[in-house]
Design a protein around this motif. Structure first.
Motif, mmCIF file in Angstrom:
data_model
loop_
_atom_site.group_PDB
_atom_site.id
_atom_site.type_symbol
_atom_site.label_atom_id
_atom_site.label_comp_id
_atom_site.label_asym_id
_atom_site.label_seq_id
_atom_site.Cartn_x
_atom_site.Cartn_y
_atom_site.Cartn_z
ATOM 1 N N GLU A 1 0.838 -1.197 0.000
ATOM 2 C CA GLU A 1 0.000 0.000 0.000
ATOM 3 C C GLU A 1 0.879 1.255 0.000
ATOM 4 O O GLU A 1 1.875 1.343 0.727
ATOM 5 N N TYR A 2 0.485 2.227 -0.848
ATOM 6 C CA TYR A 2 1.212 3.492 -0.950
ATOM 7 C C TYR A 2 0.214 4.645 -0.966
ATOM 8 O O TYR A 2 -0.998 4.451 -1.095
ATOM 9 N N THR A 3 0.761 5.865 -0.892
ATOM 10 C CA THR A 3 -0.014 7.078 -1.102
ATOM 11 C C THR A 3 0.372 7.653 -2.456
ATOM 12 O O THR A 3 1.567 7.859 -2.734
ATOM 13 N N ARG A 4 -0.630 7.881 -3.299
ATOM 14 C CA ARG A 4 -0.340 8.435 -4.626
ATOM 15 C C ARG A 4 0.141 9.867 -4.475
ATOM 16 O O ARG A 4 -0.415 10.651 -3.697
ATOM 17 N N ALA A 5 1.147 10.221 -5.251
ATOM 18 C CA ALA A 5 1.832 11.497 -5.050
ATOM 19 C C ALA A 5 0.968 12.699 -5.391
ATOM 20 O O ALA A 5 1.021 13.729 -4.712
ATOM 21 N N ASN A 6 0.149 12.611 -6.421
ATOM 22 C CA ASN A 6 -0.534 13.815 -6.903
ATOM 23 C C ASN A 6 -1.821 14.140 -6.169
ATOM 24 O O ASN A 6 -2.291 15.277 -6.189
ATOM 25 N N ASP A 7 -2.444 13.134 -5.503
ATOM 26 C CA ASP A 7 -3.724 13.427 -4.848
ATOM 27 C C ASP A 7 -3.871 12.769 -3.476
ATOM 28 O O ASP A 7 -4.950 12.810 -2.883
ATOM 29 N N SER A 8 -2.786 12.160 -2.974
ATOM 30 C CA SER A 8 -2.773 11.530 -1.648
ATOM 31 C C SER A 8 -3.769 10.382 -1.514
ATOM 32 O O SER A 8 -4.141 10.003 -0.399
ATOM 33 N N ALA A 9 -4.221 9.822 -2.627
ATOM 34 C CA ALA A 9 -5.142 8.696 -2.578
ATOM 35 C C ALA A 9 -4.382 7.421 -2.210
ATOM 36 O O ALA A 9 -3.176 7.296 -2.451
ATOM 37 N N GLN A 10 -5.098 6.470 -1.617
ATOM 38 C CA GLN A 10 -4.517 5.178 -1.294
ATOM 39 C C GLN A 10 -4.431 4.337 -2.569
ATOM 40 O O GLN A 10 -5.417 4.181 -3.284
ATOM 41 N N VAL A 11 -3.262 3.784 -2.858
ATOM 42 C CA VAL A 11 -3.073 2.950 -4.050
ATOM 43 C C VAL A 11 -2.299 1.695 -3.661
ATOM 44 O O VAL A 11 -1.660 1.642 -2.605
ATOM 45 N N PHE A 12 -2.380 0.694 -4.553
ATOM 46 C CA PHE A 12 -1.717 -0.581 -4.289
ATOM 47 C C PHE A 12 -0.833 -0.924 -5.483
ATOM 48 O O PHE A 12 -1.287 -0.908 -6.634
ATOM 49 N N CYS A 13 0.424 -1.228 -5.180
ATOM 50 C CA CYS A 13 1.390 -1.567 -6.229
ATOM 51 C C CYS A 13 1.954 -2.959 -5.980
ATOM 52 O O CYS A 13 2.079 -3.394 -4.827
ATOM 53 N N VAL B 1 4.182 7.315 -6.602
ATOM 54 C CA VAL B 1 3.826 7.187 -5.187
ATOM 55 C C VAL B 1 4.858 7.902 -4.324
ATOM 56 O O VAL B 1 6.004 8.130 -4.730
ATOM 57 N N GLU B 2 4.406 8.252 -3.123
ATOM 58 C CA GLU B 2 5.298 8.864 -2.146
ATOM 59 C C GLU B 2 6.108 7.776 -1.445
ATOM 60 O O GLU B 2 5.572 6.723 -1.090
ATOM 61 N N ILE B 3 7.400 8.042 -1.284
ATOM 62 C CA ILE B 3 8.299 7.118 -0.605
ATOM 63 C C ILE B 3 8.803 7.791 0.663
ATOM 64 O O ILE B 3 9.328 8.921 0.621
ATOM 65 N N ALA B 4 8.618 7.134 1.800
ATOM 66 C CA ALA B 4 9.063 7.717 3.070
ATOM 67 C C ALA B 4 10.574 7.947 3.049
ATOM 68 O O ALA B 4 11.344 7.075 2.654
ATOM 69 N N ASN B 5 10.961 9.153 3.429
ATOM 70 C CA ASN B 5 12.386 9.515 3.531
ATOM 71 C C ASN B 5 13.112 9.389 2.188
ATOM 72 O O ASN B 5 14.304 9.055 2.145
ATOM 73 N N GLY B 6 12.358 9.629 1.099
ATOM 74 C CA GLY B 6 13.000 9.551 -0.198
ATOM 75 C C GLY B 6 12.160 10.227 -1.269
ATOM 76 O O GLY B 6 11.027 10.656 -1.009
ATOM 77 N N PRO B 7 12.703 10.333 -2.475
ATOM 78 C CA PRO B 7 11.933 10.958 -3.562
ATOM 79 C C PRO B 7 10.785 10.073 -4.022
ATOM 80 O O PRO B 7 10.773 8.867 -3.779
ATOM 81 N N ASN B 8 9.794 10.710 -4.662
ATOM 82 C CA ASN B 8 8.684 9.948 -5.238
ATOM 83 C C ASN B 8 9.222 8.918 -6.243
ATOM 84 O O ASN B 8 10.268 9.120 -6.869
ATOM 85 N N GLU B 9 8.455 7.835 -6.389
ATOM 86 C CA GLU B 9 8.882 6.764 -7.284
ATOM 87 C C GLU B 9 7.694 6.309 -8.127
ATOM 88 O O GLU B 9 6.551 6.290 -7.648
ATOM 89 N N THR B 10 7.948 5.975 -9.386
ATOM 90 C CA THR B 10 6.897 5.476 -10.270
ATOM 91 C C THR B 10 6.950 3.956 -10.298
ATOM 92 O O THR B 10 7.969 3.362 -10.665
ATOM 93 N N LEU B 11 5.823 3.331 -9.876
ATOM 94 C CA LEU B 11 5.719 1.890 -9.815
ATOM 95 C C LEU B 11 4.518 1.426 -10.631
ATOM 96 O O LEU B 11 3.633 2.216 -10.971
ATOM 97 N N LEU B 12 4.480 0.138 -10.927
ATOM 98 C CA LEU B 12 3.313 -0.438 -11.578
ATOM 99 C C LEU B 12 2.305 -0.828 -10.502
ATOM 100 O O LEU B 12 2.605 -1.622 -9.603
ATOM 101 N N GLY B 13 1.107 -0.232 -10.584
ATOM 102 C CA GLY B 13 0.094 -0.473 -9.575
ATOM 103 C C GLY B 13 -1.241 -0.863 -10.174
ATOM 104 O O GLY B 13 -1.455 -0.804 -11.394
#
Length: 324
Positions: free
Chosen positions: A74-86, A231-243
């Motif tokens: 489970e992650y938080t999507r970067a652009n709208d803070s929605a819950q997403v799954f990758c 998605v937002e990554i804790a203590n790091g830059p955003n990352e693009t994953l397949l979700g």
């Protein structure tokens, strides 16, 4: 990840009333007694079996079709803070999952509308249209579509079969495929190779092959199984994953039931009475016939509907025979 449903008119219709036209409680009764796995098998090919294990994707055949479950984080999507799954194990975008569809009911072709008159063709249910096919071949992804819209041309059937065999089966188990493995893709239309592949397809169809479900992670646009998700990554830059997409694909494949002429044979008088028009074969409901619906006219006899067993082909017409 994806939820595939398979409806069959023969089991779900009520006489001449289509399943979609039934009342909701009637539909629920039909579905409660419906188990398509009694009649069809869906099996991952060898490479897909390995890919499913390696990517922690679960395949499960159900009463209605089959499901694919992905192991996700489970992650938080970067652009709208929605819950997403990758996907926990990220696949490459060229990953292809292939499943063989076979019938195990001896009479399946009797009660299923069959446009597949040539034995060297099969059906292809995919979110990507293969090269060599035009828009008349449907994309299998979101909506309910009839199985006859997914019939490959003979040339594409050979190409797809060759691709599956050399890339997804032979590297794991080459038994019986030695000659096919030697065919170069650029030589696939050579007469001897056409004959070899046609023979293989015909043999597979005699063993119940209907076709293949085949899903690409990258569906070339709006038909993707997994989508790029930033998605937002804790203590790091955003990352693009397949979700997972916001709406999990849930396509429905509908097999049409066959229509036949109904022939009532009076064994005592050695006379036959045949419907003037083709009638649908169904397991449920009753199709009422009037005396004038038959030639010659037949009255004062209760006319049963035929079963799926007694089918006769004469001059390209199909007859269901009932003895009275």
């Amino acid at each position: 990840m994806i939820d595939v449903k398979i409806n069959h008119d023969y089991f779900l219709d009520d006489g001449t009333t289509k399943f979609d036209d039934l009342l909701e409680d009637q539909k629920n009764v039909r579905l409660a007694n419906y188990n398509i796995s009694d009649n069809l098998t869906i099996t991952p090919v060898l490479k897909t079996q390995s890919d499913l294990r390696n990517h922690k994707i679960v395949f499960r055949q159900t009463n209605r079709g089959f499901l694919l479950f992905a192991n996700v984080d489970e992650y938080t999507r970067a652009n709208d803070s929605a819950q997403v799954f990758c996907s926990k194990i990220q696949p490459t975008k060229d990953l292809m999952l292939t499943f063989k569809l076979r019938f195990k009911d001896t009479y399946f072709r009797n009660y299923t509308n069959n446009t597949d008159s040539e034995e060297n063709r099969f059906f292809y249910f995919s979110n990507v249209r293969p090269d060599g096919e035009n828009n008349s071949l449907s994309i299998f992804f979101k909506n309910t579509k009839v199985h006859t819209r997914f019939l490959l041309q003979p040339e594409t059937s050979r190409s797809i079969m060759h691709e599956i065999l050399i890339n997804e089966i032979a590297p794991i188990d080459p038994l019986g495929l030695e000659n096919i493995v030697l065919i170069n893709p650029e030589d696939i239309n050579e007469p001897q190779n056409v004959e070899l592949l046609n023979e293989y397809i015909e043999t597979q169809k005699l063993d119940g092959l209907i076709g293949y479900f085949r899903f690409a992670i990258d569906g070339r646009g709006n038909n993707d199984i997994l989508v790029d998700t930033t998605v937002e990554i804790a203590n790091g830059p955003n990352e693009t994953l397949l979700g997972l997409p916001d709406e999990v694909p849930g396509p429905t494949l509908r097999f049409e039931n066959r229509k036949t002429f109904w022939r009532y044979i009076d064994i005592n008088e050695d006379e036959a009475f045949t419907t003037k028009q083709e009638q649908p074969l169904t397991q449920n409901g009753f199709v009422e016939l009037r005396p004038n619906d038959l030639d010659p006219r037949l009255k004062d006899v209760f006319l049963l509907n035929p079963g799926k067993e007694n089918i006769r082909i004469e001059e390209d017409n199909m007859y269901s025979e009932i003895f009275i």
